[in-house]
Design a protein around this motif. Structure first.
Motif, PDB file in Angstrom:
ATOM      1  N   TYR A 245     -38.877   3.964  77.101  1.00  0.00           N
ATOM      2  CA  TYR A 245     -38.772   5.070  78.043  1.00  0.00           C
ATOM      3  C   TYR A 245     -39.448   4.666  79.332  1.00  0.00           C
ATOM      4  CZ  TYR A 245     -36.977   8.138  74.431  1.00  0.00           C
ATOM      5  OH  TYR A 245     -36.192   8.701  73.454  1.00  0.00           O
ATOM      6  N   LYS A 246     -38.638   4.666  80.410  1.00  0.00           N
ATOM      7  CA  LYS A 246     -39.110   4.185  81.704  1.00  0.00           C
ATOM      8  C   LYS A 246     -39.565   2.743  81.539  1.00  0.00           C
ATOM      9  CE  LYS A 246     -40.207   8.865  83.217  1.00  0.00           C
ATOM     10  NZ  LYS A 246     -41.239   9.812  83.685  1.00  0.00           N
ATOM     11  N   ASP A 247     -40.817   2.428  81.860  1.00  0.00           N
ATOM     12  CA  ASP A 247     -41.282   1.044  81.741  1.00  0.00           C
ATOM     13  C   ASP A 247     -42.119   0.813  80.493  1.00  0.00           C
ATOM     14  OD1 ASP A 247     -40.080   0.311  84.132  1.00  0.00           O
ATOM     15  OD2 ASP A 247     -41.813   0.963  85.317  1.00  0.00           O
ATOM     16  N   LYS A 248     -42.150   1.780  79.594  1.00  0.00           N
ATOM     17  CA  LYS A 248     -43.016   1.678  78.421  1.00  0.00           C
ATOM     18  C   LYS A 248     -42.202   1.474  77.153  1.00  0.00           C
ATOM     19  CE  LYS A 248     -47.137   3.834  76.449  1.00  0.00           C
ATOM     20  NZ  LYS A 248     -48.088   4.986  76.555  1.00  0.00           N
ATOM     21  N   THR A 359     -33.771   4.347  62.342  1.00  0.00           N
ATOM     22  CA  THR A 359     -34.996   4.282  63.120  1.00  0.00           C
ATOM     23  C   THR A 359     -35.456   5.671  63.552  1.00  0.00           C
ATOM     24  OG1 THR A 359     -34.340   2.107  63.930  1.00  0.00           O
ATOM     25  CG2 THR A 359     -36.105   3.219  65.124  1.00  0.00           C
ATOM     26  N   TYR A 360     -36.767   5.927  63.358  1.00  0.00           N
ATOM     27  CA  TYR A 360     -37.361   7.224  63.615  1.00  0.00           C
ATOM     28  C   TYR A 360     -38.601   7.091  64.496  1.00  0.00           C
ATOM     29  CZ  TYR A 360     -34.610   8.513  59.475  1.00  0.00           C
ATOM     30  OH  TYR A 360     -33.595   8.710  58.583  1.00  0.00           O
ATOM     31  N   ARG A 361     -39.028   8.215  65.054  1.00  0.00           N
ATOM     32  CA  ARG A 361     -40.363   8.327  65.609  1.00  0.00           C
ATOM     33  C   ARG A 361     -41.312   8.617  64.452  1.00  0.00           C
ATOM     34  NH1 ARG A 361     -38.031  12.438  68.787  1.00  0.00           N
ATOM     35  NH2 ARG A 361     -39.762  13.834  68.258  1.00  0.00           N
ATOM     36  N   PRO A 362     -42.581   8.253  64.563  1.00  0.00           N
ATOM     37  CA  PRO A 362     -43.490   8.436  63.419  1.00  0.00           C
ATOM     38  C   PRO A 362     -43.610   9.879  62.953  1.00  0.00           C
ATOM     39  CG  PRO A 362     -44.684   7.766  65.409  1.00  0.00           C
ATOM     40  CD  PRO A 362     -43.230   7.545  65.680  1.00  0.00           C
ATOM     41  N   ASN A 363     -43.556  10.850  63.882  1.00  0.00           N
ATOM     42  CA  ASN A 363     -43.691  12.247  63.487  1.00  0.00           C
ATOM     43  C   ASN A 363     -42.531  12.743  62.640  1.00  0.00           C
ATOM     44  OD1 ASN A 363     -45.961  13.875  63.978  1.00  0.00           O
ATOM     45  ND2 ASN A 363     -45.736  13.559  66.166  1.00  0.00           N
ATOM     46  N   GLU A 387     -49.633  11.278  67.300  1.00  0.00           N
ATOM     47  CA  GLU A 387     -49.837  12.076  68.500  1.00  0.00           C
ATOM     48  C   GLU A 387     -49.373  11.327  69.753  1.00  0.00           C
ATOM     49  OE1 GLU A 387     -52.518  11.447  66.360  1.00  0.00           O
ATOM     50  OE2 GLU A 387     -52.102  13.299  65.246  1.00  0.00           O
ATOM     51  N   GLU A 388     -49.664  10.050  69.814  1.00  0.00           N
ATOM     52  CA  GLU A 388     -49.414   9.287  71.043  1.00  0.00           C
ATOM     53  C   GLU A 388     -47.935   9.196  71.389  1.00  0.00           C
ATOM     54  OE1 GLU A 388     -51.355   5.583  70.434  1.00  0.00           O
ATOM     55  OE2 GLU A 388     -53.368   6.381  70.792  1.00  0.00           O
ATOM     56  N   TYR A 389     -47.091   9.050  70.379  1.00  0.00           N
ATOM     57  CA  TYR A 389     -45.654   8.921  70.656  1.00  0.00           C
ATOM     58  C   TYR A 389     -45.115  10.153  71.375  1.00  0.00           C
ATOM     59  CZ  TYR A 389     -44.022   4.675  68.330  1.00  0.00           C
ATOM     60  OH  TYR A 389     -43.750   3.385  68.014  1.00  0.00           O
ATOM     61  N   GLU A 390     -45.522  11.316  70.900  1.00  0.00           N
ATOM     62  CA  GLU A 390     -44.912  12.544  71.398  1.00  0.00           C
ATOM     63  C   GLU A 390     -45.168  12.761  72.892  1.00  0.00           C
ATOM     64  OE1 GLU A 390     -42.725  13.957  69.282  1.00  0.00           O
ATOM     65  OE2 GLU A 390     -43.417  12.216  68.182  1.00  0.00           O
ATOM     66  N   LYS A 391     -46.244  12.200  73.418  1.00  0.00           N
ATOM     67  CA  LYS A 391     -46.536  12.333  74.843  1.00  0.00           C
ATOM     68  C   LYS A 391     -45.412  11.741  75.693  1.00  0.00           C
ATOM     69  CE  LYS A 391     -51.537  11.982  74.070  1.00  0.00           C
ATOM     70  NZ  LYS A 391     -52.756  11.149  74.309  1.00  0.00           N
ATOM     71  N   ASP A 392     -44.853  10.632  75.226  1.00  0.00           N
ATOM     72  CA  ASP A 392     -43.777   9.961  75.981  1.00  0.00           C
ATOM     73  C   ASP A 392     -42.396  10.466  75.589  1.00  0.00           C
ATOM     74  OD1 ASP A 392     -45.366   8.239  77.555  1.00  0.00           O
ATOM     75  OD2 ASP A 392     -45.678   6.946  75.824  1.00  0.00           O
ATOM     76  N   PHE A 393     -42.251  10.912  74.333  1.00  0.00           N
ATOM     77  CA  PHE A 393     -40.909  11.261  73.864  1.00  0.00           C
ATOM     78  C   PHE A 393     -40.501  12.688  74.213  1.00  0.00           C
ATOM     79  CE2 PHE A 393     -41.450   7.404  71.663  1.00  0.00           C
ATOM     80  CZ  PHE A 393     -40.206   6.992  71.221  1.00  0.00           C
ATOM     81  N   VAL A 394     -41.455  13.606  74.220  1.00  0.00           N
ATOM     82  CA  VAL A 394     -41.125  14.990  74.531  1.00  0.00           C
ATOM     83  C   VAL A 394     -40.662  15.078  75.984  1.00  0.00           C
ATOM     84  CG1 VAL A 394     -42.032  17.326  74.815  1.00  0.00           C
ATOM     85  CG2 VAL A 394     -42.673  15.963  72.817  1.00  0.00           C
ATOM     86  N   GLY A 395     -39.521  15.721  76.174  1.00  0.00           N
ATOM     87  CA  GLY A 395     -38.995  15.883  77.532  1.00  0.00           C
ATOM     88  C   GLY A 395     -38.068  14.780  77.960  1.00  0.00           C
ATOM     89  N   ASN A 396     -37.894  13.723  77.104  1.00  0.00           N
ATOM     90  CA  ASN A 396     -36.972  12.636  77.446  1.00  0.00           C
ATOM     91  C   ASN A 396     -35.672  12.820  76.679  1.00  0.00           C
ATOM     92  OD1 ASN A 396     -38.381  10.480  79.186  1.00  0.00           O
ATOM     93  ND2 ASN A 396     -39.921  10.991  77.665  1.00  0.00           N
TER      94      ASN A 396
END
Length: 396
Positions: A245-248, A359-363, A387-396
């Motif tokens: 997502y973006k550059d991450k 493939t999944y996100r950890p949550n 917790e950390e994943y959701e900061k970047d994934f929510v809203g994308n």
């Protein structure tokens, strides 16, 4: 370009050994077995002594050719993950040296001849969970893409194994491009579950072999066949099991599934003129969904996926053509991002196989949340990526 397969500890070594049961694996990959216990190395059937690396208290990571190899090995770490990690970090220079030798990395540190490294280990014990992240760190410093194949401990194995798993996953996330999960919970309620571990290792190894051999040795030239014959390679495996997502970049958490079916009955060997039977690829995919490597997973919640169908060449001729476009549509419909990497490869075996990676996100993986809770009950530790994943994934 070659690949590296590194099995660490008893669990990782077992899966590595099963993966190289097929001698074709040696044509496209270099195996390295790392262990702190000589007995675990000696039980291997396919990974020979020249591919062993031991862990010595004083010398660090040593090749099996060194004089007195067996007597120098530390003798195992039990479930002491932190001690294994501490020793690996202390002797990181010797680890770099043995990996460079086995992977033929030149003096400048260039690893351009290595395509992908697979690092395989159990998360609940000591050696694998402690040394695995350090191995991934070294590979990443060489610029080699890393896929970690890790085994989750079952809930009944207790808080210490859950703590080891959570800490090891927390440590590895910075250094891997993707994570493929294997789950001991799948065997937790079986009678004599200990005797099933070897068969389970073989199932996981066979799934990995299908993807690696199918994309590297037996890939299709579409021009040689009638109709649509999609092709994928190992780079697609990386893309299908990671996020950006973006550059991450984020490693994805993938689960494996595999199903197979004989393409000719026993009568073929009596009457050789009998042809291949009809294969329902959609049915094969659904059977693979039923054999996923993690407990309590929902197929339709996957963010993206990869599938490789391996078939004898006759199924790609005009008369024997299979419906790959419909199978691809089924896989695409079962992804939240509408992203599937679908390929067909050849096989000389009397089998049709479907191997899938979802493939999944950890949550989205309940077993990771369960392990995090168990670990937190044992000690104040939690799985950060939940917790950390959701900061970047929510809203994308």
């Amino acid at each position: 370009m070659a690949n590296i397969f590194i099995g660490i500890g008893q669990c990782g070594g077992g899966i590595l050994d099963s993966a190289f049961y097929d001698k074709n694996m040696f044509k496209i990959a270099t195996p390295i077995a790392i262990n702190s216990a000589t007995m675990d190395l000696q039980t291997m059937k396919n990974i020979k002594r020249e591919n062993w690396v031991g862990i010595s208290k004083d010398l660090g990571f040593i090749n099996s050719s060194i004089e007195g190899f067996e007597s120098l090995i530390v003798g195992g770490y039990g479930k002491n993950r932190s001690k294994a990690e501490s020793d690996a970090l202390k002797h990181e220079d010797s680890l770099k040296r043995v990996i460079a030798e086995r992977a033929q990395i030149d003096e400048s540190g260039s690893a351009s001849n290595v395509a992908i490294a697979f690092v395989i280990f159990g998360l609940g014990g000591g050696t694998g969970s402690g040394v695995g992240p350090v191995v991934a760190k070294v590979l990443k410093e060489y610029g080699i893409p890393v896929i970690a194949i890790v085994v989750l401990p079952a809930a009944h194995e207790g808080g210490l194994t859950a703590k080891n798993a959570v800490e090891s996953l927390n440590n590895i996330m910075e250094y891997v491009d993707s994570v493929i999960l294997v789950d001991n919970e799948k065997l937790a309620y079986a009678e004599s579950s200990e005797s099933l571990y070897h068969r389970y290792n073989e199932y996981i190894a066979r799934s990995i072999r299908d993807i690696v051999i199918g994309t590297a040795l037996e890939k299709i030239n579409p021009a040689d066949f009638e109709g649509y014959a999609p092709v994928i390679d190992l780079k697609d495996t990386l893309t299908a099991t990671s996020f950006r997502y973006k550059d991450k970049a984020h490693p994805g958490f993938a689960v494996l599934g595999r199903a197979s079916e004989k393409v000719r009955g026993l009568l073929h060997y009596i009457i050789p003129l009998r042809g291949y039977k009809e294969i329902d690829v959609i049915s094969l995919l659904y059977r693979a969904f039923m054999k996923l490597s993690v407990e309590d997973i929902r197929v339709e919640e996957a963010e993206k996926n990869l599938v490789l169908i391996r078939l004898p060449p006759a199924y790609l001729s005009k008369s024997g053509k299979i419906n790959t476009s419909m199978a691809k549509r089924v896989m695409k419909e079962r992804t939240r991002l509408s992203e599937t990497h679908f390929g067909v490869a050849l096989t000389k075996r009397n089998l049709a196989t479907a191997t899938v990676l979802l493939t999944y996100r950890p949550n989205q993986i309940s077993r990771l949340r369960v392990l995090s809770k168990l670990a937190n009950q044992y000690e104040d530790v939690s799985l950060k990526v939940l917790e950390e994943y959701e900061k970047d994934f929510v809203g994308n």
